[in-house]
Every structure is written in C-alpha cells, then in structure tokens.
Design an enzyme around this catalytic site. Structure first.
Site, PDB file in Angstrom:
ATOM      1  N   THR A   1      15.323  15.373 -18.681  1.00  0.00           N
ATOM      2  CA  THR A   1      15.785  14.207 -17.926  1.00  0.00           C
ATOM      3  C   THR A   1      14.654  13.296 -17.418  1.00  0.00           C
ATOM      4  OG1 THR A   1      15.916  15.607 -15.961  1.00  0.00           O
ATOM      5  CG2 THR A   1      17.957  15.279 -17.179  1.00  0.00           C
TER       6      THR A   1
ATOM      7  N   THR B   1      24.762  10.204 -21.179  1.00  0.00           N
ATOM      8  CA  THR B   1      24.207   9.255 -20.216  1.00  0.00           C
ATOM      9  C   THR B   1      24.591   7.801 -20.497  1.00  0.00           C
ATOM     10  OG1 THR B   1      22.087   8.327 -19.481  1.00  0.00           O
ATOM     11  CG2 THR B   1      22.115   9.264 -21.648  1.00  0.00           C
TER      12      THR B   1
ATOM     13  N   TYR C   1      14.451   8.609 -24.367  1.00  0.00           N
ATOM     14  CA  TYR C   1      15.452   9.479 -23.716  1.00  0.00           C
ATOM     15  C   TYR C   1      16.865   9.124 -24.204  1.00  0.00           C
ATOM     16  CZ  TYR C   1      18.617  11.002 -19.942  1.00  0.00           C
ATOM     17  OH  TYR C   1      19.657  11.539 -19.228  1.00  0.00           O
TER      18      TYR C   1
ATOM     19  N   GLN D   1      20.565  19.868 -11.141  1.00  0.00           N
ATOM     20  CA  GLN D   1      21.489  19.254 -10.161  1.00  0.00           C
ATOM     21  C   GLN D   1      22.938  19.539 -10.532  1.00  0.00           C
ATOM     22  OE1 GLN D   1      20.232  15.320  -8.389  1.00  0.00           O
ATOM     23  NE2 GLN D   1      19.775  14.935 -10.532  1.00  0.00           N
ATOM     24  N   LEU D   2      23.268  19.252 -11.795  1.00  0.00           N
ATOM     25  CA  LEU D   2      24.655  19.436 -12.217  1.00  0.00           C
ATOM     26  C   LEU D   2      24.991  20.917 -12.367  1.00  0.00           C
ATOM     27  CD1 LEU D   2      27.351  18.332 -13.113  1.00  0.00           C
ATOM     28  CD2 LEU D   2      26.429  18.102 -15.432  1.00  0.00           C
TER      29      LEU D   2
END
Ligand SMILES: NC(=O)c1ccc[n+]([C@@H]2O[C@H](COP(=O)([O-])OP(=O)(O)OC[C@H]3O[C@@H](n4cnc5c(N)ncnc54)[C@H](OP(=O)(O)O)[C@@H]3O)[C@@H](O)[C@H]2O)c1
Length: 293
Positions: A59, A99, A123, A9-10
């Site tokens: 992710t 994050t 994560y 996405q990024l």
C-alpha cells in the site's frame, strides 16, 4: 473464512467485526506471504475455506514508483495465487479489495464499477492487474470490492499523520484539488462480512463512506474533531494548497469518488457520512490515550 494481511488496517477491522458464528483462520504477513504461491496453496488446502478475504496488499503508493516489481508481486501475483488456490477448494470464493487509484480521475462524476480504469501510478496498475487476475482465475467465485482513502485508529494512514503533524507543528498544508471519500476500515469490514454471506454477488463493487471532499477538507475536519476530542492542545491551522505545490513520486487522480449505489442496494446497507465515522474514530483514539471527550 481465511483472512490474509490480518495485521493491517482492514485485516484488524475484519477480525474485530467478525460475526460470532464464523470460524476464522487469520494470517498476518509473517504467517502467510501471499507472494509465495506454494505457501498460499498449503494454507488454503489446510483450511479448506468457504471464503477467502484478501486484506493483504502493498500500500506504499509513492514507494511503488521505485519498486514496481514488489508492488506487482503482492498486488497482482498475490491475489492470483489466492484465486488459483481457491479453485482447488469446491465452492470457495475470494473477496478481494481494490482501490479508487485504478481510475485516472478525469471524470467529474463518481466512478461506477464498470467505468474504464486507467491508473496513473505503479500502485494503481498493480492493483488493476490483481483485479483482472482474480476474475480471470475464479470467474463468478471472485468479488472485487474497490474502496478509497482508508483509515483507522491504528496503522499507517492520513488521519494519524495529520494528527501527529498538527501536534508537532500546529499547522499543515494540504492539497485541495484531489477529491474522494475518507473511509474507515470498520465500514469496509462491515460491508465485507455482508458480502461473505452473499455468494450470489460477484464481479466488481464499490464501497466507501458517504459524501465527498478533498484531502484539505479531510484535514480540516480532523483538526476540528481532534480539538473537540481533546487530542489537540489548541486549534491547528490547515492551509489549502494545489497538487502542483506538493509534488509526490506517484500521480494521484483528481477525482476518485466511487459510486456505491450498486453495493448499497445489493447489501441493503447504507454507509455512514464520513465525518460521523471520523468523529467515532477520533473518540476511539482519545479513549485509547486515556482522554475523555
Ligand atoms: N490504505 C488506503 O488508503 C487504501 C485505499 C484504497 C484501497 N486500499 C486497499 O485496501 C486494502 C487494505 O488496505 P489497508 O489500508 O488495510 O493496508 P495496510 O494497513 O497497509 O495493510 C496491508 C497488510 O498487508 C500486509 N502485507 C504486505 N505484503 C504482504 C504479503 N506479501 N503477504 C501478506 N501480507 C502482506 C501488510 O504487512 P506489512 O505492514 O508488514 O507490510 C499489512 O499488514 C488493500 O487492498 C489496499 O490496496 C487501501
């Protein structure tokens, strides 16, 4: 500028928003596995970048509970490989993305960059280790940008999952006791391109869109805006539930709003309200499906 994770996405947003005067070498996962130290060293030596932007990451938050080594290999060792390779290129900086899940969410306030992290999940622990390793290896040539609740018109994200469920079932149940800020990949990419031109900035910064809500609030806004954009045939029902009613493998912070004032001041860039960016993204999805709003 060398970009990793270019198909995410990024990564995709970084390519779309790249300034015209920047020469880019973008690597997808298939082209460069950041878990492979030798491959990373070779790519960085070949490219001799001024700056690396690491948009690659593991992710899958829940899956990471069962695969902690895989998450650590990509989210901690991967950035460490990039930092070590960057050290061998004079002046090379590393912009690394982290994050909100490095925090435990017990604070009632938005988190400042210097607040003590305490991740609740595998994560989050792997991402925190990544932050620490890049700073350890690169010092003032490393910049960690923490962000949250990332979505885009394409990819794997909450917005597209909600849209699919609303279309299939007409109703969704969504947790109303986790607070944070939905943020478009485009918004983060814009901030990162500004940061790429600011070698005077290092350490940890935060960046999200403006405002704060719950996943339920996000879903409600998706239902309203998707209807408006012609993406839903009829209004969807969104029901608030508690985290306890929706058990997941990974524990998530109850509050993961990030205080972005330091990056707003340093970059002279104001994030848009998250609902405005949601509207823009849904309009993009509608245009892609051939619908007019
Ligand atoms: N998504 C969120 O809600 C969120 C929230 C806070 C922070 N972040 C952070 O924001 C950054 C960008 O996330 P995103 O939303 O763009 O994630 P994404 O869409 O999942 O993209 C991550 C990309 O990294 C690739 N990748 C995975 N393992 C790799 C490896 N070993 N080597 C090279 N590439 C690899 C993935 O490829 P495959 O798809 O083939 O695996 C994918 O293309 C990450 O650092 C993430 O931790 C994300």
């Amino acid at each position: 500028v060398l970009i990793t994770g270019a198909a995410g996405q990024l990564g995709s947003a970084l390519l779309q928003r790249a300034p015209a005067d920047v020469e880019i070498r973008a690597y997808t996962r298939a082209e460069l596995d950041i878990g492979d130290a030798h491959a990373v060293e070779t790519a960085v030596q070949l490219t001799q970048p001024d700056c690396i932007i690491n948009a690659a990451a593991y992710t899958a938050v829940d899956r990471a509970e069962d695969e902690p080594d895989a998450a650590y290999g990509i989210n901690a060792l991967g950035p460490a490989h990039l930092a070590q390779a960057a050290r061998a290129v004079a002046g090379c900086r590393l912009l690394h993305i982290s994050t909100d899940y490095v925090f435990d969410g017990r604070s009632q306030q938005p988190y400042q960059p210097q607040d003590p992290p305490n991740p609740l999940s595998s994560y989050g622990r792997s991402k925190l280790a990544g932050e620490q390793l890049v700073v350890k290896h690169l010092g003032t040539h490393a910049l960690v940008l923490r962000t949250a609740w990332v979505y885009a018109a394409r990819g794997r994200n909450f917005l597209l999952t909600m849209l699919r469920l609303m279309r299939e079932r007409g109703a969704v149940r969504v947790v109303n006791d986790q607070h944070g800020t939905p943020t478009t990949a485009d918004s983060i990419a814009t901030a990162l391109w500004r940061l790429a031109r600011r070698p005077d900035l290092s350490g940890i910064l935060h960046w999200t869109d403006n405002g704060r809500d719950t996943w339920y609030g996000f879903a409600q806004a998706i239902a309203e805006e998707a209807l408006r954009a012609g993406l839903l045939p009829k209004p969807a029902t969104v029901t608030p539930i508690a985290t306890a009613d929706y058990p997941t493998r990974a524990h998530r912070p109850a509050n993961s709003a990030l205080d972005c004032s330091a990056s707003i001041a340093a970059l002279e860039l104001t994030p848009r309200p998250w609902k405005e960016n949601l509207r823009t993204t849904l309009e993009e999805i509608a245009a892609g499906e051939g619908r007019t709003t």
